[in-house]
Design a protein around this motif. Structure first.
Motif, short mmCIF file in Angstrom:
data_model
loop_
_atom_site.label_atom_id
_atom_site.label_comp_id
_atom_site.label_asym_id
_atom_site.label_seq_id
_atom_site.Cartn_x
_atom_site.Cartn_y
_atom_site.Cartn_z
N ALA A 193 31.15 53.15 56.59
CA ALA A 193 30.33 53.04 55.38
C ALA A 193 31.21 52.74 54.17
CB ALA A 193 29.56 54.34 55.16
N TYR A 194 32.37 53.38 54.11
CA TYR A 194 33.29 53.11 53.00
C TYR A 194 33.79 51.67 53.06
CZ TYR A 194 37.42 53.00 50.10
OH TYR A 194 38.33 52.64 49.16
N ASN A 195 34.23 51.23 54.21
CA ASN A 195 34.79 49.88 54.34
C ASN A 195 33.76 48.81 53.99
OD1 ASN A 195 37.33 50.78 55.12
ND2 ASN A 195 36.77 50.88 57.28
N ALA A 196 32.50 49.04 54.35
CA ALA A 196 31.45 48.08 54.03
C ALA A 196 31.26 47.96 52.51
CB ALA A 196 30.14 48.49 54.71
N GLU A 197 31.26 49.11 51.83
CA GLU A 197 31.10 49.09 50.37
C GLU A 197 32.32 48.49 49.70
OE1 GLU A 197 28.97 49.63 46.83
OE2 GLU A 197 28.37 49.68 48.95
N ALA A 198 33.52 48.75 50.27
CA ALA A 198 34.74 48.16 49.71
C ALA A 198 34.70 46.64 49.82
CB ALA A 198 35.96 48.72 50.44
N ARG A 199 34.20 46.11 50.92
CA ARG A 199 34.08 44.65 51.06
C ARG A 199 33.09 44.10 50.05
NH1 ARG A 199 34.59 46.03 56.59
NH2 ARG A 199 32.32 46.15 56.81
N ASN A 200 31.98 44.80 49.83
CA ASN A 200 30.99 44.34 48.84
C ASN A 200 31.60 44.28 47.44
OD1 ASN A 200 29.00 44.17 50.80
ND2 ASN A 200 28.20 46.23 50.39
N MET A 201 32.39 45.30 47.12
CA MET A 201 32.99 45.31 45.79
C MET A 201 34.05 44.23 45.65
SD MET A 201 34.43 48.57 43.69
CE MET A 201 34.72 48.45 41.92
N THR A 202 34.82 44.01 46.69
CA THR A 202 35.83 42.95 46.64
C THR A 202 35.17 41.59 46.46
OG1 THR A 202 37.34 44.21 48.05
CG2 THR A 202 37.70 41.84 47.91
N ASP A 203 34.07 41.36 47.14
CA ASP A 203 33.34 40.09 46.99
C ASP A 203 32.79 39.94 45.57
OD1 ASP A 203 33.86 39.55 49.64
OD2 ASP A 203 31.88 40.20 50.36
N ALA A 204 32.27 41.03 45.01
CA ALA A 204 31.73 40.97 43.65
C ALA A 204 32.84 40.67 42.64
CB ALA A 204 31.05 42.29 43.30
N LEU A 205 34.00 41.27 42.83
CA LEU A 205 35.13 41.01 41.93
C LEU A 205 35.61 39.57 42.03
CD1 LEU A 205 37.22 44.29 42.43
CD2 LEU A 205 35.79 43.70 40.48
N THR A 206 35.66 39.07 43.24
CA THR A 206 36.10 37.69 43.45
C THR A 206 35.13 36.71 42.78
OG1 THR A 206 37.14 38.29 45.55
CG2 THR A 206 36.67 35.95 45.18
N SER A 207 33.85 36.97 42.92
CA SER A 207 32.84 36.10 42.33
C SER A 207 32.90 36.13 40.80
CB SER A 207 31.45 36.53 42.80
OG SER A 207 30.44 35.76 42.18
N LEU A 208 33.06 37.31 40.23
CA LEU A 208 33.09 37.42 38.77
C LEU A 208 34.38 36.81 38.22
CD1 LEU A 208 31.63 38.46 36.29
CD2 LEU A 208 32.77 40.67 36.62
N ARG A 209 35.48 37.01 38.92
CA ARG A 209 36.76 36.46 38.46
C ARG A 209 36.72 34.93 38.42
NH1 ARG A 209 39.49 38.94 41.81
NH2 ARG A 209 39.97 40.77 40.58
N ALA A 210 35.99 34.34 39.32
CA ALA A 210 35.90 32.89 39.36
C ALA A 210 35.18 32.31 38.15
CB ALA A 210 35.17 32.45 40.63
N GLN A 211 34.43 33.14 37.45
CA GLN A 211 33.70 32.67 36.27
C GLN A 211 34.58 32.66 35.01
OE1 GLN A 211 30.05 34.93 35.83
NE2 GLN A 211 29.84 35.13 38.05
N GLY A 212 35.76 33.26 35.09
CA GLY A 212 36.60 33.38 33.91
C GLY A 212 37.46 32.15 33.67
N PRO A 213 38.24 32.16 32.60
CA PRO A 213 39.12 31.03 32.29
C PRO A 213 40.09 30.75 33.44
CG PRO A 213 38.98 32.53 30.43
CD PRO A 213 38.30 33.21 31.57
N GLY A 214 40.13 29.50 33.87
CA GLY A 214 41.01 29.13 34.96
C GLY A 214 40.46 29.42 36.34
N GLY A 215 39.28 30.04 36.41
CA GLY A 215 38.67 30.34 37.69
C GLY A 215 37.97 29.12 38.28
N THR A 216 37.72 29.21 39.57
CA THR A 216 36.97 28.13 40.26
C THR A 216 35.78 28.73 40.95
OG1 THR A 216 38.40 28.39 42.21
CG2 THR A 216 39.03 26.71 40.59
N GLN A 217 34.64 28.14 40.72
CA GLN A 217 33.41 28.64 41.32
C GLN A 217 33.37 28.32 42.82
OE1 GLN A 217 31.32 30.50 39.90
NE2 GLN A 217 31.43 30.18 37.70
#
Length: 418
Positions: free
Chosen positions: A394-418
């Motif tokens: 259960a922990y690992n599944a939530e950790a993957r979800n959070m990592t995906d959310a961070l990756t997606s949001l980071r791509a929206q910033g300066p220098g990021g790629t969608q």
């Protein structure tokens, strides 16, 4: 026998004065006197007191001069004050230190100052509640004392004050970039200034890539770099170049490289300026604190997973070490920072995910404790191992979800790629 009785009677017939003396000598005055003070003994100046028939007591007294006594009292008070002051500075004051300290340094020299002020006035209202922020502008005559000015000092809850001060900035003449940055660094080391618990940073919004008062770019970069080093703090820079002349882009990029920070973000339109400023002011701290939660919690859970295999081989030492590291994985500061950054849907979502991740890790530790207890007692590990595996999954599944959310949001910033 008669002679003995006669002797006793004779003794009883002693004079009242002699009888009282004998009774007093043997401490037989047990009856309370009508006047309680009649037989009081004052020992205020006594040098010794004898208690009982055989006991002895010696009291030694040193009479110190009044001036010496006063000096001792002063020294004692001074020690107490210094000691309590050390406790306050060492342990109490840091509790009130902000998580982030941010200086907004804006270019007031010739150009579109109105768009810079408008973007800052809008964005600063969504910054973190626990952030300590200040505002400084630069732009004026070379060598003038007022070619850079701190408009608002560091403090929390001063977002409206910063917005109002930004709207009062007047157009300057020359871009005194170097002095603006140098003085902004000095603001962090002002007397009684608290260092941030996590990040000290300066967000520079400039329409110029070079200092107008010193054409030697290398000298300017060295001066700024040396001043930052002399401050004794780790200060991060975020450069936003707004409508910077194309020939000056490289100068600003080289300055960022000298300061070992990320490349500047160049914008041309007021809308792009607002997005870039909003990113660094509100979104980047959310990403940072969220990523810190993952970086702290994930390794400890990975070690616990490895420890379960060690338990099967009786390696309780490895399991104990992993348990200790897991319990030490504290992310309270990061969670508190996220609690103060709920001005956007992304911030709320990541905050909630971070809290769930911390809760799930607590469940993993609890299951690991039960598993370790069963292993030590020699009981069958099938059931406690199943409970632990479920909690870890259960922990690992939530950790993957959070990592995906961070990756997606980071791509929206300066220098990021969608």
């Amino acid at each position: 026998m008669d002679e003995i009785r006669l002797s006793v009677n004779a003794a009883n017939e002693l004079s009242p004065t002699a009888s009282d003396a004998i009774q007093k000598a043997h401490g037989e005055l047990e009856e309370p006197a009508e006047n309680p003070t009649k037989y009081a003994v004052h020992l205020g100046n006594a040098k010794g007191v004898i208690v009982g028939d055989n006991a002895r007591q010696w009291n030694t007294f040193w009479e110190l001069p009044k001036s010496v006594r006063r000096l001792l009292i002063v020294l004692l008070v001074a020690v107490l004050v210094v000691g309590s002051g050390f406790v306050v500075v060492r342990w109490v004051v840091p509790l009130f230190a902000p998580i982030y300290k941010t200086t907004f340094l804006i270019d007031a020299a010739e150009g579109d100052l109105a768009s810079v002020v408008g973007a800052l006035s809008t964005v600063v209202g969504n910054s973190g509640e626990h952030d300590s922020q200040s505002l400084r502008s630069f732009g004026g005559d070379c060598g003038s004392d007022d070619n850079t000015t701190q408009l608002v000092g560091f403090g929390t809850g001063n977002r409206q004050e910063i917005a109002d001060a930004a709207r009062s900035v007047r157009q300057g003449t020359k871009a005194t970039l170097q002095r603006g940055i140098v003085e902004a660094v000095s603001d962090f080391t002002a007397p009684l200034s608290l260092e941030a618990r996590q990040v000290n940073r300066i967000i520079v919004v400039t329409r110029h890539g070079k200092d107008a008062c010193d054409p030697d770019d290398e000298f300017v970069q060295t001066q700024i770099r040396d001043r930052v080093a002399a401050a004794g703090l780790t200060i991060e820079f975020r450069f936003i170049g707004y409508q910077v002349d194309d020939n000056d882009d490289d100068r600003l990029t080289k300055l960022a490289a000298q300061l070992k920070t990320q490349e500047p973000t160049f914008t041309k339109s007021p809308e792009a300026l607002k997005r870039a400023l909003a990113w660094f002011t509100t979104i980047e701290p959310v990403l940072r604190s969220s990523q810190s939660v993952v970086n702290v919690l994930n390794p400890t859970v990975d070690k616990l997973n490895s420890a379960t295999e060690a338990l099967k081989n009786g390696r309780f030492d490895l399991a104990d070490t992993a348990m200790a590291e897991a319990r030490d994985a504290v992310v309270d500061i990061e969670i508190k920072d996220l609690d103060g950054r709920t001005s956007s849907a992304d911030a709320v979502r990541l905050r909630d995910m971070a809290v769930r991740l911390r809760t799930l890790q607590a469940a993993v530790i609890e299951a690991a404790d039960a598993l370790l207890g069963s292993a030590r007692s020699g009981r069958n590990l099938t059931e406690p191992l199943a409970v632990y595996t479920k909690a870890a999954d259960a922990y690992n599944a939530e950790a993957r979800n959070m990592t995906d959310a961070l990756t997606s949001l980071r791509a929206q910033g300066p220098g990021g790629t969608q």
